[in-house]
Design a protein around this motif. Sequence first.
Motif, PDB file in Angstrom:
ATOM      1  N   VAL A 174     -82.613 -57.202 -90.695  1.00  0.00           N
ATOM      2  CA  VAL A 174     -81.402 -56.636 -90.103  1.00  0.00           C
ATOM      3  C   VAL A 174     -80.515 -57.735 -89.498  1.00  0.00           C
ATOM      4  O   VAL A 174     -79.289 -57.737 -89.695  1.00  0.00           O
ATOM      5  CB  VAL A 174     -81.781 -55.577 -89.050  1.00  0.00           C
ATOM      6  CG1 VAL A 174     -80.535 -55.094 -88.330  1.00  0.00           C
ATOM      7  CG2 VAL A 174     -82.512 -54.411 -89.694  1.00  0.00           C
ATOM      8  N   VAL A 175     -81.136 -58.656 -88.796  1.00  0.00           N
ATOM      9  CA  VAL A 175     -80.342 -59.733 -88.167  1.00  0.00           C
ATOM     10  C   VAL A 175     -79.645 -60.593 -89.207  1.00  0.00           C
ATOM     11  O   VAL A 175     -78.421 -60.848 -89.096  1.00  0.00           O
ATOM     12  CB  VAL A 175     -81.234 -60.565 -87.233  1.00  0.00           C
ATOM     13  CG1 VAL A 175     -80.464 -61.785 -86.712  1.00  0.00           C
ATOM     14  CG2 VAL A 175     -81.727 -59.726 -86.062  1.00  0.00           C
ATOM     15  N   PRO A 176     -80.327 -61.074 -90.261  1.00  0.00           N
ATOM     16  CA  PRO A 176     -79.579 -61.819 -91.291  1.00  0.00           C
ATOM     17  C   PRO A 176     -78.506 -60.993 -91.979  1.00  0.00           C
ATOM     18  O   PRO A 176     -77.434 -61.520 -92.334  1.00  0.00           O
ATOM     19  CB  PRO A 176     -80.676 -62.231 -92.284  1.00  0.00           C
ATOM     20  CG  PRO A 176     -81.919 -62.246 -91.496  1.00  0.00           C
ATOM     21  CD  PRO A 176     -81.766 -61.145 -90.500  1.00  0.00           C
ATOM     22  N   ALA A 177     -78.757 -59.697 -92.158  1.00  0.00           N
ATOM     23  CA  ALA A 177     -77.746 -58.850 -92.790  1.00  0.00           C
ATOM     24  C   ALA A 177     -76.510 -58.726 -91.889  1.00  0.00           C
ATOM     25  O   ALA A 177     -75.359 -58.764 -92.372  1.00  0.00           O
ATOM     26  CB  ALA A 177     -78.331 -57.472 -93.085  1.00  0.00           C
ATOM     27  N   LYS A 178     -76.719 -58.559 -90.592  1.00  0.00           N
ATOM     28  CA  LYS A 178     -75.590 -58.488 -89.670  1.00  0.00           C
ATOM     29  C   LYS A 178     -74.808 -59.801 -89.639  1.00  0.00           C
ATOM     30  O   LYS A 178     -73.568 -59.797 -89.589  1.00  0.00           O
ATOM     31  CB  LYS A 178     -76.087 -58.146 -88.272  1.00  0.00           C
ATOM     32  CG  LYS A 178     -76.605 -56.719 -88.116  1.00  0.00           C
ATOM     33  CD  LYS A 178     -77.104 -56.483 -86.695  1.00  0.00           C
ATOM     34  CE  LYS A 178     -77.607 -55.055 -86.528  1.00  0.00           C
ATOM     35  NZ  LYS A 178     -78.121 -54.793 -85.156  1.00  0.00           N
ATOM     36  N   VAL A 179     -75.523 -60.914 -89.689  1.00  0.00           N
ATOM     37  CA  VAL A 179     -74.843 -62.211 -89.692  1.00  0.00           C
ATOM     38  C   VAL A 179     -74.018 -62.372 -90.963  1.00  0.00           C
ATOM     39  O   VAL A 179     -72.863 -62.841 -90.925  1.00  0.00           O
ATOM     40  CB  VAL A 179     -75.872 -63.349 -89.547  1.00  0.00           C
ATOM     41  CG1 VAL A 179     -75.193 -64.705 -89.730  1.00  0.00           C
ATOM     42  CG2 VAL A 179     -76.560 -63.284 -88.195  1.00  0.00           C
ATOM     43  N   ALA A 180     -74.600 -61.982 -92.119  1.00  0.00           N
ATOM     44  CA  ALA A 180     -73.869 -62.098 -93.380  1.00  0.00           C
ATOM     45  C   ALA A 180     -72.634 -61.195 -93.389  1.00  0.00           C
ATOM     46  O   ALA A 180     -71.549 -61.598 -93.826  1.00  0.00           O
ATOM     47  CB  ALA A 180     -74.786 -61.741 -94.544  1.00  0.00           C
ATOM     48  N   PHE A 181     -72.779 -59.979 -92.886  1.00  0.00           N
ATOM     49  CA  PHE A 181     -71.628 -59.070 -92.818  1.00  0.00           C
ATOM     50  C   PHE A 181     -70.563 -59.608 -91.865  1.00  0.00           C
ATOM     51  O   PHE A 181     -69.355 -59.502 -92.136  1.00  0.00           O
ATOM     52  CB  PHE A 181     -72.112 -57.684 -92.379  1.00  0.00           C
ATOM     53  CG  PHE A 181     -71.019 -56.673 -92.294  1.00  0.00           C
ATOM     54  CD1 PHE A 181     -70.537 -56.051 -93.437  1.00  0.00           C
ATOM     55  CD2 PHE A 181     -70.458 -56.326 -91.066  1.00  0.00           C
ATOM     56  CE1 PHE A 181     -69.520 -55.104 -93.360  1.00  0.00           C
ATOM     57  CE2 PHE A 181     -69.446 -55.390 -90.978  1.00  0.00           C
ATOM     58  CZ  PHE A 181     -68.970 -54.778 -92.129  1.00  0.00           C
ATOM     59  N   ASP A 182     -71.021 -60.153 -90.768  1.00  0.00           N
ATOM     60  CA  ASP A 182     -70.081 -60.695 -89.782  1.00  0.00           C
ATOM     61  C   ASP A 182     -69.284 -61.856 -90.353  1.00  0.00           C
ATOM     62  O   ASP A 182     -68.064 -61.954 -90.125  1.00  0.00           O
ATOM     63  CB  ASP A 182     -70.853 -61.126 -88.535  1.00  0.00           C
ATOM     64  CG  ASP A 182     -69.942 -61.532 -87.393  1.00  0.00           C
ATOM     65  OD1 ASP A 182     -69.311 -62.604 -87.495  1.00  0.00           O
ATOM     66  OD2 ASP A 182     -69.854 -60.792 -86.393  1.00  0.00           O
ATOM     67  N   GLN A 183     -69.947 -62.717 -91.092  1.00  0.00           N
ATOM     68  CA  GLN A 183     -69.293 -63.940 -91.569  1.00  0.00           C
ATOM     69  C   GLN A 183     -68.595 -63.786 -92.909  1.00  0.00           C
ATOM     70  O   GLN A 183     -68.051 -64.767 -93.432  1.00  0.00           O
ATOM     71  CB  GLN A 183     -70.312 -65.069 -91.644  1.00  0.00           C
ATOM     72  CG  GLN A 183     -70.726 -65.595 -90.295  1.00  0.00           C
ATOM     73  CD  GLN A 183     -69.538 -66.076 -89.488  1.00  0.00           C
ATOM     74  OE1 GLN A 183     -68.884 -67.052 -89.839  1.00  0.00           O
ATOM     75  NE2 GLN A 183     -69.246 -65.375 -88.401  1.00  0.00           N
ATOM     76  N   THR A 184     -68.574 -62.592 -93.430  1.00  0.00           N
ATOM     77  CA  THR A 184     -67.799 -62.332 -94.651  1.00  0.00           C
ATOM     78  C   THR A 184     -66.679 -61.333 -94.366  1.00  0.00           C
ATOM     79  O   THR A 184     -65.497 -61.692 -94.404  1.00  0.00           O
ATOM     80  CB  THR A 184     -68.718 -61.815 -95.761  1.00  0.00           C
ATOM     81  OG1 THR A 184     -69.482 -60.701 -95.275  1.00  0.00           O
ATOM     82  CG2 THR A 184     -69.672 -62.909 -96.230  1.00  0.00           C
ATOM     83  N   VAL A 185     -67.064 -60.113 -94.055  1.00  0.00           N
ATOM     84  CA  VAL A 185     -66.060 -59.055 -93.880  1.00  0.00           C
ATOM     85  C   VAL A 185     -65.308 -59.218 -92.561  1.00  0.00           C
ATOM     86  O   VAL A 185     -64.071 -59.326 -92.530  1.00  0.00           O
ATOM     87  CB  VAL A 185     -66.726 -57.669 -93.961  1.00  0.00           C
ATOM     88  CG1 VAL A 185     -65.684 -56.577 -93.750  1.00  0.00           C
ATOM     89  CG2 VAL A 185     -67.423 -57.484 -95.298  1.00  0.00           C
ATOM     90  N   TRP A 186     -66.052 -59.245 -91.460  1.00  0.00           N
ATOM     91  CA  TRP A 186     -65.397 -59.281 -90.151  1.00  0.00           C
ATOM     92  C   TRP A 186     -64.662 -60.600 -89.927  1.00  0.00           C
ATOM     93  O   TRP A 186     -63.554 -60.607 -89.353  1.00  0.00           O
ATOM     94  CB  TRP A 186     -66.410 -59.034 -89.048  1.00  0.00           C
ATOM     95  CG  TRP A 186     -65.856 -59.233 -87.658  1.00  0.00           C
ATOM     96  CD1 TRP A 186     -66.252 -60.147 -86.741  1.00  0.00           C
ATOM     97  CD2 TRP A 186     -64.790 -58.497 -87.051  1.00  0.00           C
ATOM     98  NE1 TRP A 186     -65.512 -60.045 -85.590  1.00  0.00           N
ATOM     99  CE2 TRP A 186     -64.594 -59.029 -85.752  1.00  0.00           C
ATOM    100  CE3 TRP A 186     -63.977 -57.445 -87.479  1.00  0.00           C
ATOM    101  CZ2 TRP A 186     -63.634 -58.546 -84.880  1.00  0.00           C
ATOM    102  CZ3 TRP A 186     -63.007 -56.964 -86.598  1.00  0.00           C
ATOM    103  CH2 TRP A 186     -62.851 -57.507 -85.310  1.00  0.00           C
ATOM    104  N   ALA A 187     -65.225 -61.713 -90.339  1.00  0.00           N
ATOM    105  CA  ALA A 187     -64.552 -63.003 -90.155  1.00  0.00           C
ATOM    106  C   ALA A 187     -63.246 -63.052 -90.937  1.00  0.00           C
ATOM    107  O   ALA A 187     -62.221 -63.529 -90.430  1.00  0.00           O
ATOM    108  CB  ALA A 187     -65.467 -64.141 -90.585  1.00  0.00           C
TER     109      ALA A 187
END
Length: 348
Positions: free
Chosen positions: A233-246
Amino acid sequence: MATTLTSHHKFSSLTKTHKTYPSSPLLLLSTKLLTRSNPSKNTILSAKKTRTLITGSLKEDKKVVPVKDKPLNDKNNPLFVNGSKDSDLLSSSSSSSIVESDDDQDRMTSRAINATIVLGCGTLAVSRLLTIDYDYWHGWTLYEILRYLPEHNWIAYEQALKANPVLAKMAISGVVYSIGDWIAQCYQGKPIFEFDRTRMFRSGLVGFTLHGSLSHYYYQFCEALFPFEDWWVVPAKVAFDQTVWAAVWNSIYYVALGLLRFESLDNIYRELKATFWLLLTAGWKLWPFAHLITYGVIPLEQRLLWVDCVELIWVTILSTYSNEKSEARISDATSEANSSPSSSADEK
Protein backbone atom coordinates in the motif's frame (compact mmCIF):
# COMPACT_ATOMS: atom_id res chain seq x y z
CA MET A 1 54.07 132.67 -41.45
CA ALA A 2 56.48 130.84 -39.20
CA THR A 3 53.61 129.34 -37.26
CA THR A 4 52.06 128.00 -40.45
CA LEU A 5 55.33 126.38 -41.47
CA THR A 6 55.65 124.76 -38.04
CA SER A 7 52.18 123.23 -38.16
CA HIS A 8 52.83 122.06 -41.67
CA HIS A 9 56.05 120.44 -40.52
CA LYS A 10 54.22 118.63 -37.70
CA PHE A 11 51.55 117.33 -39.99
CA SER A 12 54.21 116.11 -42.43
CA SER A 13 55.77 114.08 -39.61
CA LEU A 14 52.36 112.54 -38.76
CA THR A 15 51.77 111.56 -42.35
CA LYS A 16 55.18 109.91 -42.49
CA THR A 17 54.48 107.76 -39.41
CA HIS A 18 51.08 106.70 -40.79
CA LYS A 19 52.38 105.10 -43.96
CA THR A 20 49.96 102.14 -43.75
CA TYR A 21 47.05 104.34 -44.93
CA PRO A 22 48.35 106.25 -48.02
CA SER A 23 45.17 106.09 -50.01
CA SER A 24 42.83 107.73 -47.52
CA PRO A 25 40.97 110.68 -49.14
CA LEU A 26 40.37 112.35 -45.82
CA LEU A 27 44.07 112.41 -45.14
CA LEU A 28 44.78 114.14 -48.49
CA LEU A 29 42.03 116.64 -47.83
CA SER A 30 43.47 117.51 -44.46
CA THR A 31 46.88 118.08 -46.06
CA LYS A 32 45.46 120.54 -48.52
CA LEU A 33 43.63 122.40 -45.83
CA LEU A 34 46.76 122.90 -43.78
CA THR A 35 48.88 124.05 -46.74
CA ARG A 36 46.67 127.11 -47.25
CA SER A 37 48.01 130.45 -46.00
CA ASN A 38 45.50 131.16 -43.23
CA PRO A 39 45.86 133.72 -40.46
CA SER A 40 47.40 132.69 -37.21
CA LYS A 41 44.10 132.77 -35.33
CA ASN A 42 42.88 129.81 -37.35
CA THR A 43 45.92 127.68 -36.49
CA ILE A 44 44.39 126.06 -33.37
CA LEU A 45 41.12 125.34 -35.17
CA SER A 46 43.01 123.78 -38.07
CA ALA A 47 44.96 121.54 -35.70
CA LYS A 48 41.75 120.29 -34.05
CA LYS A 49 40.19 119.56 -37.42
CA THR A 50 43.33 117.77 -38.45
CA ARG A 51 43.25 115.56 -35.34
CA THR A 52 39.60 114.71 -35.95
CA LEU A 53 40.19 113.89 -39.61
CA ILE A 54 43.16 111.67 -38.77
CA THR A 55 41.10 109.73 -36.22
CA GLY A 56 38.27 109.22 -38.71
CA SER A 57 40.66 108.03 -41.38
CA LEU A 58 42.17 105.50 -38.98
CA LYS A 59 38.70 104.14 -38.14
CA GLU A 60 37.72 103.85 -41.77
CA ASP A 61 40.90 102.08 -42.82
CA LYS A 62 40.72 99.35 -40.21
CA LYS A 63 40.26 95.88 -41.68
CA VAL A 64 37.26 93.85 -40.43
CA VAL A 65 38.08 90.18 -40.15
CA PRO A 66 34.90 88.04 -40.25
CA VAL A 67 34.62 85.38 -37.54
CA LYS A 68 33.16 82.13 -38.79
CA ASP A 69 30.93 80.12 -36.50
CA LYS A 70 32.41 76.71 -35.86
CA PRO A 71 30.07 73.80 -36.32
CA LEU A 72 28.60 72.24 -33.25
CA ASN A 73 30.17 68.90 -34.01
CA ASP A 74 33.74 70.08 -33.47
CA LYS A 75 35.57 67.02 -32.27
CA ASN A 76 38.39 69.03 -30.75
CA ASN A 77 36.15 70.62 -28.14
CA PRO A 78 36.87 68.82 -24.85
CA LEU A 79 33.66 70.00 -23.21
CA PHE A 80 31.61 67.23 -24.76
CA VAL A 81 31.92 63.48 -24.57
CA ASN A 82 33.85 61.80 -27.40
CA GLY A 83 34.40 65.16 -29.13
CA SER A 84 30.70 65.61 -29.89
CA LYS A 85 28.84 68.84 -29.27
CA ASP A 86 25.42 67.28 -29.54
CA SER A 87 23.45 68.47 -26.54
CA ASP A 88 21.61 65.13 -26.38
CA LEU A 89 24.72 63.50 -24.99
CA LEU A 90 24.83 65.86 -22.05
CA SER A 91 21.11 65.55 -21.43
CA SER A 92 21.27 61.75 -21.63
CA SER A 93 24.23 61.58 -19.26
CA SER A 94 22.56 63.88 -16.77
CA SER A 95 19.28 61.97 -17.02
CA SER A 96 21.10 58.65 -16.57
CA SER A 97 22.78 59.96 -13.42
CA ILE A 98 19.41 61.10 -12.09
CA VAL A 99 17.91 57.70 -12.88
CA GLU A 100 20.77 55.94 -11.13
CA SER A 101 20.33 58.05 -8.02
CA ASP A 102 16.59 57.36 -8.06
CA ASP A 103 17.27 53.63 -8.45
CA ASP A 104 19.64 53.67 -5.50
CA GLN A 105 17.08 55.45 -3.37
CA ASP A 106 14.34 53.01 -4.39
CA ARG A 107 16.65 50.08 -3.66
CA MET A 108 17.40 51.37 -0.18
CA THR A 109 13.70 51.93 0.50
CA SER A 110 12.80 48.46 -0.75
CA ARG A 111 15.54 46.93 1.36
CA ALA A 112 14.27 48.71 4.46
CA ILE A 113 10.71 47.51 3.81
CA ASN A 114 11.87 43.92 3.28
CA ALA A 115 13.97 43.99 6.44
CA THR A 116 10.97 45.29 8.38
CA ILE A 117 8.77 42.50 7.02
CA VAL A 118 11.26 39.73 7.75
CA LEU A 119 12.24 40.94 11.20
CA GLY A 120 8.66 41.78 12.16
CA CYS A 121 7.21 38.42 11.09
CA GLY A 122 10.12 36.52 12.61
CA THR A 123 9.81 38.35 15.90
CA LEU A 124 6.06 37.75 16.00
CA ALA A 125 6.41 34.02 15.27
CA VAL A 126 9.19 33.46 17.81
CA SER A 127 7.39 35.44 20.49
CA ARG A 128 4.19 33.44 19.96
CA LEU A 129 6.11 30.17 20.24
CA LEU A 130 7.99 31.25 23.34
CA THR A 131 4.97 32.70 25.13
CA ILE A 132 2.59 29.78 24.62
CA ASP A 133 2.49 29.27 28.41
CA TYR A 134 2.50 32.93 29.37
CA ASP A 135 -0.65 32.58 31.46
CA TYR A 136 0.93 29.78 33.54
CA TRP A 137 4.44 31.16 34.06
CA HIS A 138 3.81 32.33 37.59
CA GLY A 139 6.19 30.40 39.83
CA TRP A 140 7.89 28.52 36.96
CA THR A 141 11.62 28.34 36.55
CA LEU A 142 13.36 28.96 33.22
CA TYR A 143 14.03 25.24 32.89
CA GLU A 144 10.32 24.44 33.28
CA ILE A 145 9.37 27.07 30.70
CA LEU A 146 11.79 25.66 28.10
CA ARG A 147 10.86 22.09 28.96
CA TYR A 148 7.15 22.48 28.22
CA LEU A 149 7.46 24.72 25.16
CA PRO A 150 7.56 21.95 22.48
CA GLU A 151 4.84 19.89 24.11
CA HIS A 152 2.42 22.74 24.63
CA ASN A 153 2.98 24.17 21.15
CA TRP A 154 2.18 20.76 19.69
CA ILE A 155 -0.99 20.56 21.79
CA ALA A 156 -2.02 24.00 20.54
CA TYR A 157 -1.47 22.86 16.92
CA GLU A 158 -3.61 19.73 17.44
CA GLN A 159 -6.35 21.84 18.97
CA ALA A 160 -6.28 24.13 15.93
CA LEU A 161 -6.54 21.08 13.65
CA LYS A 162 -9.59 19.87 15.53
CA ALA A 163 -11.21 23.29 15.56
CA ASN A 164 -10.62 24.14 11.86
CA PRO A 165 -8.34 21.65 10.05
CA VAL A 166 -8.55 23.26 6.61
CA LEU A 167 -7.74 26.77 7.81
CA ALA A 168 -4.84 25.55 9.97
CA LYS A 169 -3.33 23.68 7.03
CA MET A 170 -3.88 26.64 4.72
CA ALA A 171 -2.00 28.92 7.13
CA ILE A 172 0.92 26.50 7.38
CA SER A 173 1.14 26.08 3.60
CA GLY A 174 0.98 29.84 3.05
CA VAL A 175 3.90 30.45 5.42
CA VAL A 176 5.93 27.59 3.95
CA TYR A 177 5.42 28.68 0.34
CA SER A 178 6.35 32.29 1.19
CA ILE A 179 9.55 31.21 2.94
CA GLY A 180 10.30 28.74 0.15
CA ASP A 181 10.10 31.44 -2.52
CA TRP A 182 12.30 33.71 -0.41
CA ILE A 183 14.88 30.92 -0.18
CA ALA A 184 14.61 30.43 -3.95
CA GLN A 185 15.33 34.11 -4.61
CA CYS A 186 18.32 34.06 -2.27
CA TYR A 187 19.55 30.90 -4.03
CA GLN A 188 19.31 32.72 -7.36
CA GLY A 189 21.77 35.35 -6.09
CA LYS A 190 19.63 38.09 -4.58
CA PRO A 191 20.73 39.56 -1.23
CA ILE A 192 18.73 38.46 1.77
CA PHE A 193 16.83 41.74 2.09
CA GLU A 194 16.48 42.53 -1.65
CA PHE A 195 13.92 39.90 -2.55
CA ASP A 196 10.88 40.52 -4.74
CA ARG A 197 7.99 41.04 -2.34
CA THR A 198 5.36 40.65 -5.06
CA ARG A 199 6.78 37.33 -6.17
CA MET A 200 6.95 36.05 -2.59
CA PHE A 201 3.38 37.20 -1.98
CA ARG A 202 2.17 35.35 -5.09
CA SER A 203 3.80 32.13 -3.98
CA GLY A 204 2.44 32.45 -0.45
CA LEU A 205 -1.04 33.20 -1.78
CA VAL A 206 -1.01 30.07 -3.94
CA GLY A 207 0.18 28.01 -0.99
CA PHE A 208 -2.51 29.46 1.30
CA THR A 209 -5.49 29.27 -1.02
CA LEU A 210 -4.71 26.11 -3.01
CA HIS A 211 -2.04 23.88 -1.54
CA GLY A 212 -3.33 23.71 2.03
CA SER A 213 -6.95 23.05 1.15
CA LEU A 214 -6.31 20.74 -1.81
CA SER A 215 -3.73 18.71 0.10
CA HIS A 216 -6.15 18.23 2.99
CA TYR A 217 -8.74 16.65 0.70
CA TYR A 218 -6.15 14.79 -1.39
CA TYR A 219 -4.75 12.83 1.56
CA GLN A 220 -8.26 11.86 2.59
CA PHE A 221 -8.97 10.76 -0.99
CA CYS A 222 -5.73 8.77 -1.10
CA GLU A 223 -6.70 6.92 2.09
CA ALA A 224 -10.09 6.11 0.63
CA LEU A 225 -8.45 4.96 -2.64
CA PHE A 226 -6.10 2.58 -0.84
CA PRO A 227 -7.94 1.38 2.27
CA PHE A 228 -5.71 -1.65 2.68
CA GLU A 229 -2.97 -2.32 5.20
CA ASP A 230 -0.79 -4.65 3.16
CA TRP A 231 2.91 -4.10 2.53
CA TRP A 232 2.36 -2.82 -1.02
CA VAL A 233 0.00 0.00 0.00
CA VAL A 234 2.76 2.46 0.88
CA PRO A 235 4.66 2.01 -2.42
CA ALA A 236 1.37 2.26 -4.30
CA LYS A 237 0.51 5.53 -2.56
CA VAL A 238 3.97 6.90 -3.30
CA ALA A 239 3.68 5.92 -6.98
CA PHE A 240 0.23 7.50 -7.25
CA ASP A 241 1.44 10.61 -5.49
CA GLN A 242 4.44 11.06 -7.75
CA THR A 243 2.57 10.52 -10.99
CA VAL A 244 -1.01 11.73 -10.82
CA TRP A 245 -0.98 14.14 -7.89
CA ALA A 246 2.46 15.60 -8.66
CA ALA A 247 1.47 16.30 -12.26
CA VAL A 248 -1.81 17.89 -11.19
CA TRP A 249 -0.34 20.05 -8.45
CA ASN A 250 2.68 21.22 -10.47
CA SER A 251 0.33 22.30 -13.25
CA ILE A 252 -2.00 24.08 -10.81
CA TYR A 253 0.90 25.93 -9.20
CA TYR A 254 2.37 26.93 -12.55
CA VAL A 255 -0.93 28.17 -14.00
CA ALA A 256 -1.89 30.02 -10.81
CA LEU A 257 1.42 31.91 -10.69
CA GLY A 258 1.13 32.76 -14.37
CA LEU A 259 -2.36 34.17 -13.88
CA LEU A 260 -1.20 36.19 -10.88
CA ARG A 261 1.54 37.63 -13.10
CA PHE A 262 -1.18 38.60 -15.61
CA GLU A 263 0.37 36.51 -18.35
CA SER A 264 -1.54 35.21 -21.32
CA LEU A 265 -2.75 31.63 -21.42
CA ASP A 266 -0.56 30.94 -24.46
CA ASN A 267 2.61 31.94 -22.58
CA ILE A 268 1.55 29.91 -19.54
CA TYR A 269 0.87 26.86 -21.67
CA ARG A 270 4.18 27.11 -23.53
CA GLU A 271 6.20 27.51 -20.33
CA LEU A 272 4.32 24.68 -18.60
CA LYS A 273 4.87 22.43 -21.59
CA ALA A 274 8.58 23.25 -21.59
CA THR A 275 9.07 22.57 -17.86
CA PHE A 276 6.44 19.90 -17.11
CA TRP A 277 8.71 16.90 -17.52
CA LEU A 278 11.62 18.65 -15.81
CA LEU A 279 9.51 19.41 -12.73
CA LEU A 280 8.11 15.89 -12.58
CA THR A 281 11.49 14.19 -12.81
CA ALA A 282 13.02 16.69 -10.35
CA GLY A 283 10.38 15.66 -7.83
CA TRP A 284 11.39 12.01 -8.19
CA LYS A 285 14.78 12.85 -6.71
CA LEU A 286 13.22 14.03 -3.45
CA TRP A 287 9.65 12.97 -2.81
CA PRO A 288 9.72 9.15 -3.05
CA PHE A 289 12.05 8.94 -0.04
CA ALA A 290 10.07 11.60 1.89
CA HIS A 291 6.72 9.92 1.13
CA LEU A 292 7.88 6.60 2.50
CA ILE A 293 7.72 8.39 5.84
CA THR A 294 4.58 10.32 4.88
CA TYR A 295 2.47 7.26 4.13
CA GLY A 296 4.26 4.77 6.35
CA VAL A 297 4.83 6.61 9.63
CA ILE A 298 2.96 9.95 9.84
CA PRO A 299 -0.73 9.93 10.88
CA LEU A 300 -3.28 11.32 8.46
CA GLU A 301 -3.95 14.64 10.22
CA GLN A 302 -0.25 15.48 10.63
CA ARG A 303 0.86 14.50 7.12
CA LEU A 304 0.57 17.98 5.68
CA LEU A 305 2.78 19.43 8.42
CA TRP A 306 5.50 16.91 7.58
CA VAL A 307 5.03 17.49 3.86
CA ASP A 308 5.26 21.27 4.34
CA CYS A 309 8.57 20.85 6.16
CA VAL A 310 9.92 19.04 3.10
CA GLU A 311 8.18 21.60 0.88
CA LEU A 312 10.73 24.20 1.99
CA ILE A 313 13.17 22.39 -0.28
CA TRP A 314 10.65 21.57 -3.01
CA VAL A 315 9.14 25.05 -3.23
CA THR A 316 12.64 26.40 -3.75
CA ILE A 317 12.95 24.16 -6.82
CA LEU A 318 9.36 24.74 -7.96
CA SER A 319 9.51 28.51 -7.62
CA THR A 320 12.85 28.67 -9.39
CA TYR A 321 11.52 26.73 -12.39
CA SER A 322 8.22 28.63 -12.55
CA ASN A 323 9.73 32.14 -12.29
CA GLU A 324 12.98 31.65 -14.18
CA LYS A 325 11.54 31.57 -17.69
CA SER A 326 9.05 34.35 -16.99
CA GLU A 327 11.74 36.67 -15.61
CA ALA A 328 14.05 35.82 -18.52
CA ARG A 329 11.31 36.66 -21.00
CA ILE A 330 10.54 39.95 -19.24
CA SER A 331 14.22 40.92 -19.16
CA ASP A 332 14.60 40.10 -22.87
CA ALA A 333 11.57 42.22 -23.71
CA THR A 334 12.94 45.09 -21.62
CA SER A 335 16.37 44.91 -23.25
CA GLU A 336 14.80 44.89 -26.71
CA ALA A 337 12.66 47.89 -25.82
CA ASN A 338 15.70 49.77 -24.55
CA SER A 339 17.85 48.85 -27.55
CA SER A 340 15.29 49.89 -30.16
CA PRO A 341 15.32 53.63 -29.29
CA SER A 342 19.12 53.66 -29.15
CA SER A 343 19.39 51.97 -32.54
CA SER A 344 16.92 54.43 -34.07
CA ALA A 345 18.91 57.32 -32.56
CA ASP A 346 22.12 55.94 -34.07
CA GLU A 347 20.49 55.71 -37.47
CA LYS A 348 19.45 59.34 -37.20
